[in-house]
Design a protein around this motif. Structure first.
Motif, PDB file in Angstrom:
ATOM      1  N   PRO A   1       0.792  -1.133   0.119  1.00 51.62           N
ATOM      2  CA  PRO A   1      -0.120  -0.088   0.171  1.00 51.62           C
ATOM      3  C   PRO A   1       0.842   1.340   0.032  1.00 51.62           C
ATOM      4  O   PRO A   1       1.622   1.346   0.628  1.00 51.62           O
ATOM      5  CB  PRO A   1      -0.752  -0.084   1.306  1.00 51.62           C
ATOM      6  N   MET A   2       0.493   1.970  -0.758  1.00 54.67           N
ATOM      7  CA  MET A   2       1.347   3.356  -1.000  1.00 54.67           C
ATOM      8  C   MET A   2       0.926   4.439   0.111  1.00 54.67           C
ATOM      9  O   MET A   2      -0.471   4.772   0.095  1.00 54.67           O
ATOM     10  CB  MET A   2       1.450   3.915  -2.436  1.00 54.67           C
ATOM     11  N   LYS A   3       1.689   5.277   0.306  1.00 55.80           N
ATOM     12  CA  LYS A   3       1.207   6.469   1.397  1.00 55.80           C
ATOM     13  C   LYS A   3       0.437   7.311   0.470  1.00 55.80           C
ATOM     14  O   LYS A   3       1.063   7.641  -0.720  1.00 55.80           O
ATOM     15  CB  LYS A   3       2.494   6.844   2.106  1.00 55.80           C
ATOM     16  N   THR A   4      -0.533   7.907   0.869  1.00 55.77           N
ATOM     17  CA  THR A   4      -1.343   8.823   0.083  1.00 55.77           C
ATOM     18  C   THR A   4      -1.739  10.115   0.691  1.00 55.77           C
ATOM     19  O   THR A   4      -1.192  10.242   1.970  1.00 55.77           O
ATOM     20  CB  THR A   4      -2.848   8.463  -0.282  1.00 55.77           C
ATOM     21  N   SER A   5      -1.842  11.291   0.166  1.00 52.58           N
ATOM     22  CA  SER A   5      -1.692  12.616   0.669  1.00 52.58           C
ATOM     23  C   SER A   5      -3.092  12.705   1.294  1.00 52.58           C
ATOM     24  O   SER A   5      -3.270  13.374   2.458  1.00 52.58           O
ATOM     25  CB  SER A   5      -1.587  13.755  -0.407  1.00 52.58           C
ATOM     26  N   ASP A   6      -4.091  12.062   1.112  1.00 51.86           N
ATOM     27  CA  ASP A   6      -5.485  12.127   1.529  1.00 51.86           C
ATOM     28  C   ASP A   6      -5.734  11.317   2.855  1.00 51.86           C
ATOM     29  O   ASP A   6      -5.797  12.281   4.058  1.00 51.86           O
ATOM     30  CB  ASP A   6      -6.649  11.452   0.937  1.00 51.86           C
ATOM     31  N   LEU A   7      -5.183  10.127   2.963  1.00 50.36           N
ATOM     32  CA  LEU A   7      -5.387   9.227   4.272  1.00 50.36           C
ATOM     33  C   LEU A   7      -4.110   8.898   4.858  1.00 50.36           C
ATOM     34  O   LEU A   7      -4.219   7.817   5.607  1.00 50.36           O
ATOM     35  CB  LEU A   7      -6.533   8.278   4.097  1.00 50.36           C
ATOM     36  N   GLY A   8      -3.033   9.260   4.192  1.00 51.16           N
ATOM     37  CA  GLY A   8      -1.716   8.672   4.826  1.00 51.16           C
ATOM     38  C   GLY A   8      -1.377   7.217   4.320  1.00 51.16           C
ATOM     39  O   GLY A   8      -0.576   6.562   4.670  1.00 51.16           O
ATOM     40  N   GLY A   9      -2.184   6.625   3.592  1.00 50.52           N
ATOM     41  CA  GLY A   9      -2.095   5.282   3.317  1.00 50.52           C
ATOM     42  C   GLY A   9      -3.101   4.230   3.720  1.00 50.52           C
ATOM     43  O   GLY A   9      -3.103   3.062   3.168  1.00 50.52           O
ATOM     44  N   LEU A  10      -3.684   4.708   4.674  1.00 46.49           N
ATOM     45  CA  LEU A  10      -4.756   3.945   5.374  1.00 46.49           C
ATOM     46  C   LEU A  10      -5.605   3.487   4.355  1.00 46.49           C
ATOM     47  O   LEU A  10      -6.259   2.330   4.558  1.00 46.49           O
ATOM     48  CB  LEU A  10      -5.494   4.546   6.473  1.00 46.49           C
ATOM     49  N   ASP A  11      -6.304   4.248   3.399  1.00 43.02           N
ATOM     50  CA  ASP A  11      -7.170   3.942   2.412  1.00 43.02           C
ATOM     51  C   ASP A  11      -6.640   2.700   1.622  1.00 43.02           C
ATOM     52  O   ASP A  11      -6.997   1.921   1.386  1.00 43.02           O
ATOM     53  CB  ASP A  11      -7.435   4.974   1.366  1.00 43.02           C
ATOM     54  N   SER A  12      -5.278   2.794   1.027  1.00 39.87           N
ATOM     55  CA  SER A  12      -4.574   1.691   0.251  1.00 39.87           C
ATOM     56  C   SER A  12      -4.628   0.364   1.178  1.00 39.87           C
ATOM     57  O   SER A  12      -4.855  -0.639   0.468  1.00 39.87           O
ATOM     58  CB  SER A  12      -3.114   2.171   0.206  1.00 39.87           C
ATOM     59  N   LEU A  13      -4.088   0.422   2.352  1.00 39.11           N
ATOM     60  CA  LEU A  13      -3.801  -0.659   3.243  1.00 39.11           C
ATOM     61  C   LEU A  13      -5.195  -1.270   3.434  1.00 39.11           C
ATOM     62  O   LEU A  13      -5.614  -2.531   3.142  1.00 39.11           O
ATOM     63  CB  LEU A  13      -3.546  -0.107   4.699  1.00 39.11           C
ATOM     64  N   LEU A  14      -6.353  -0.631   3.765  1.00 40.46           N
ATOM     65  CA  LEU A  14      -7.667  -1.256   3.920  1.00 40.46           C
ATOM     66  C   LEU A  14      -8.093  -1.734   2.582  1.00 40.46           C
ATOM     67  O   LEU A  14      -8.751  -2.856   2.538  1.00 40.46           O
ATOM     68  CB  LEU A  14      -8.592  -0.352   4.456  1.00 40.46           C
ATOM     69  N   SER A  15      -8.046  -1.321   1.566  1.00 44.05           N
ATOM     70  CA  SER A  15      -8.476  -1.875   0.275  1.00 44.05           C
ATOM     71  C   SER A  15      -7.853  -3.305   0.010  1.00 44.05           C
ATOM     72  O   SER A  15      -8.229  -4.102  -0.481  1.00 44.05           O
ATOM     73  CB  SER A  15      -8.008  -0.783  -0.763  1.00 44.05           C
ATOM     74  N   MET A  16      -6.504  -3.225   0.329  1.00 41.51           N
ATOM     75  CA  MET A  16      -5.600  -4.362  -0.107  1.00 41.51           C
ATOM     76  C   MET A  16      -5.702  -5.552   0.877  1.00 41.51           C
ATOM     77  O   MET A  16      -6.029  -6.948   0.376  1.00 41.51           O
ATOM     78  CB  MET A  16      -4.195  -4.028  -0.119  1.00 41.51           C
ATOM     79  N   VAL A  17      -6.125  -5.346   2.280  1.00 39.22           N
ATOM     80  CA  VAL A  17      -6.504  -6.292   3.077  1.00 39.22           C
ATOM     81  C   VAL A  17      -7.861  -6.916   3.050  1.00 39.22           C
ATOM     82  O   VAL A  17      -8.250  -7.870   3.630  1.00 39.22           O
ATOM     83  CB  VAL A  17      -6.208  -6.005   4.564  1.00 39.22           C
ATOM     84  N   GLN A  18      -8.967  -6.216   2.270  1.00 37.29           N
ATOM     85  CA  GLN A  18     -10.048  -6.688   2.067  1.00 37.29           C
ATOM     86  C   GLN A  18     -10.375  -7.421   0.943  1.00 37.29           C
ATOM     87  O   GLN A  18     -11.464  -7.150   0.200  1.00 37.29           O
ATOM     88  CB  GLN A  18     -11.120  -5.449   2.569  1.00 37.29           C
ATOM     89  N   MET A  19      -9.754  -8.542   0.708  1.00 38.83           N
ATOM     90  CA  MET A  19     -10.135  -8.942  -0.557  1.00 38.83           C
ATOM     91  C   MET A  19     -11.241 -10.241  -0.484  1.00 38.83           C
ATOM     92  O   MET A  19     -11.209 -10.473   0.557  1.00 38.83           O
ATOM     93  CB  MET A  19      -8.822  -9.960  -0.746  1.00 38.83           C
ATOM     94  N   PRO A  20     -11.724 -10.215  -1.503  1.00 43.10           N
ATOM     95  CA  PRO A  20     -12.798 -11.540  -1.441  1.00 43.10           C
ATOM     96  C   PRO A  20     -12.396 -12.800  -1.326  1.00 43.10           C
ATOM     97  O   PRO A  20     -11.139 -13.055  -1.737  1.00 43.10           O
ATOM     98  CB  PRO A  20     -13.682 -11.242  -2.717  1.00 43.10           C
ATOM     99  N   SER A  21     -13.129 -13.546  -0.857  1.00 48.46           N
ATOM    100  CA  SER A  21     -12.634 -15.045  -0.507  1.00 48.46           C
ATOM    101  C   SER A  21     -12.496 -15.710  -1.868  1.00 48.46           C
ATOM    102  O   SER A  21     -12.991 -15.257  -3.005  1.00 48.46           O
ATOM    103  CB  SER A  21     -13.991 -15.691  -0.055  1.00 48.46           C
ATOM    104  N   GLY A  22     -11.300 -16.348  -2.028  1.00 45.34           N
ATOM    105  CA  GLY A  22     -10.987 -16.957  -3.329  1.00 45.34           C
ATOM    106  C   GLY A  22      -9.651 -16.169  -4.157  1.00 45.34           C
ATOM    107  O   GLY A  22      -9.195 -16.757  -4.824  1.00 45.34           O
TER     108      GLY A  22
END
Length: 156
Positions: A92-113
């Motif tokens: 996850p890349m650090k972002t100017s908006d949310l410091g990368g938390l947005d990126s991190l949460l998107s990456m760890v919330q993958m669908p099953s499979g």
């Protein structure tokens, strides 16, 4: 960008050229391990067909692990994982908006499979180490690189 003339074992893909400075730590670590890699810049949102072609042909090109870096919505790792049987490590890349938390949460919330491993925000160096650890599950020389690195860390 492969070490020598060897077939790349690790594929590094990032959503934007702006991710390149943060991902240099991944490339540097792979260079230190002597692990050949290739680099691709293609956005899952702006160039989805290119991402599909790159990811779906990764096995045929000899890749064994993929590292995918993206910010904000950060769908790149999941899209790549949908098109390949290879393990995918998301950075996850650090972002100017949310410091990368947005990126991190998107990456760890993958669908099953469609699993994606995830390292820390801007954790490019750890992504390279994890990629070599994955390679080491079936390659004693790769495993030795990790053993040696951990031994040198213990001596420091």
């Amino acid at each position: 960008m492969a070490a020598g003339n060897e077939t790349p074992l690790v594929g590094i893909i990032m959503g934007s050229e702006s991710d390149m400075p943060a991902m240099e730590a991944c490339m540097k670590q792979l260079d230190e391990f002597g692990v050949p890699y290739e680099v691709k810049v293609a956005s899952a949102h702006r160039r989805p067909a290119e991402v599909h072609d790159w990811a779906s042909s990764a096995v045929e090109r000899g890749l064994r692990v993929i590292v995918a870096a993206a910010g904000k919505a950060a769908h790149l790792g999941g899209v790549v994982a949908a098109y390949t049987p290879l393990p995918v490590i998301a950075v996850p890349m650090k972002t100017s908006d949310l410091g990368g938390l947005d990126s991190l949460l998107s990456m760890v919330q993958m669908p099953s499979g469609v699993p994606v491993a995830c390292v820390a925000i801007n954790g490019a160096k750890n992504a390279a180490i994890l990629a070599v650890q994955m390679l080491g599950t079936g390659d004693e020389a790769m495993r030795r690189k990790i053993v040696d690195m951990k031994a040198s860390m213990a001596e420091a």
